[in-house]
Design an enzyme around this catalytic site. Sequence first.
Site, PDB file in Angstrom:
ATOM      1  N   PHE A  14       0.807  -1.221   0.000  1.00  0.00           N
ATOM      2  CA  PHE A  14       0.000   0.000   0.000  1.00  0.00           C
ATOM      3  C   PHE A  14       0.840   1.270   0.000  1.00  0.00           C
ATOM      4  O   PHE A  14       0.416   2.295  -0.540  1.00  0.00           O
ATOM      5  CB  PHE A  14      -0.966   0.002   1.187  1.00  0.00           C
ATOM      6  CG  PHE A  14      -2.158  -0.889   0.979  1.00  0.00           C
ATOM      7  CD1 PHE A  14      -3.226  -0.462   0.196  1.00  0.00           C
ATOM      8  CD2 PHE A  14      -2.203  -2.154   1.528  1.00  0.00           C
ATOM      9  CE1 PHE A  14      -4.319  -1.285  -0.018  1.00  0.00           C
ATOM     10  CE2 PHE A  14      -3.299  -2.989   1.315  1.00  0.00           C
ATOM     11  CZ  PHE A  14      -4.359  -2.556   0.534  1.00  0.00           C
ATOM     12  N   GLU A  15       2.014   1.215   0.591  1.00  0.00           N
ATOM     13  CA  GLU A  15       2.869   2.395   0.594  1.00  0.00           C
ATOM     14  C   GLU A  15       3.568   2.571  -0.753  1.00  0.00           C
ATOM     15  O   GLU A  15       3.767   3.700  -1.212  1.00  0.00           O
ATOM     16  CB  GLU A  15       3.924   2.288   1.711  1.00  0.00           C
ATOM     17  CG  GLU A  15       3.365   2.305   3.121  1.00  0.00           C
ATOM     18  CD  GLU A  15       2.803   3.663   3.522  1.00  0.00           C
ATOM     19  OE1 GLU A  15       3.023   4.660   2.787  1.00  0.00           O
ATOM     20  OE2 GLU A  15       2.127   3.732   4.559  1.00  0.00           O
ATOM     21  N   GLY A  16       3.913   1.444  -1.378  1.00  0.00           N
ATOM     22  CA  GLY A  16       4.729   1.549  -2.570  1.00  0.00           C
ATOM     23  C   GLY A  16       6.125   2.025  -2.196  1.00  0.00           C
ATOM     24  O   GLY A  16       6.385   2.384  -1.040  1.00  0.00           O
TER      25      GLY A  16
END
Length: 233
Positions: A14-16
Site C-alpha cells: 500500500f505504501e509503494g
Amino acid sequence: MRTGNEGIALIKSFEGCELQAYQDAVGVWTIGYGHTSAAGEPHVVAGLTIDQAEAEEMLRRDLVKYESAVEQSITVPLNPNQFDALVSFCYNVGPGNLAKSTLRRKLNAGDFDCVPRQLLRWNKAGKRVLRGLTRRRSAEGALWSTPPAGMIDFEPITAPIEEHTEKHTAKSTTGWTATGVGAVATISVASEQIQKAADSVSGIGQSVRSVSGVLSDFWPLMLLAVAGGVFYI
C-alpha cells in the site's frame, strides 16, 4: 514483538516504494516506503533521493518506532497477525492517532471483534474518503481476522469421532454376538449328540440289567432242571 512477513508485505503493497521525495495526498513530503520526517531521519525535503537498499533499511528502522507504539498503546495480548495489522495502521496514521482512537479504548476493554469495523473509520485524508485508504483498512481488518499459520481457530468436533466409535463398537459387538451365537449353537448340538449317546448307553445298560434280573429270578428252576437231567442220566 516484531512485524512479520505478512505485515511487512501489506505495508509495502500500500505504501509503494518511491526513491525520490514526493508529496502525499495531503501534501506531506514522503520517500521510500511511506517514510516521512515524523518517523525520524532522514528529514524528507524536495529533491531528496535514495536507493533501494536505503529504502529497505529506512523501513526496518521506522517499523521499530511503530511496533513500540502498538506495544505501549495496547494492553491486551495479540497474536502475530493482529499485531501486524495494528502496526500497519499505526504506520499509516501515526502513534498519536492510535493512542487517542476509539479502536484502542474498545480493544483494551476486550472487544477484539470491533477492530475491523473501527479500522474502516480511518479511511479519510483531508476529510475526504480515499479509495486507497478504504482498501488498506479492509486489508488490515482481514489480516487481523486471519489466524496465523499453525493456530487452531475452531472448536474440536467430537460428534463424528463418537459416531465412528459407536459404529465400530456396534460392529465389534455384532461380530462377537454372531460368533457367540454360533458357538452356543455348536455347543447345543454337541450336547444333544452327547445326550443321545448317553441315552443309548443307558438303554443298553437297562437291557443288560433287565436280562440279569430275569436270570436272577429263574436260576433256582434252571438249577433243578440241570440236576434232574443229571439224575436221569
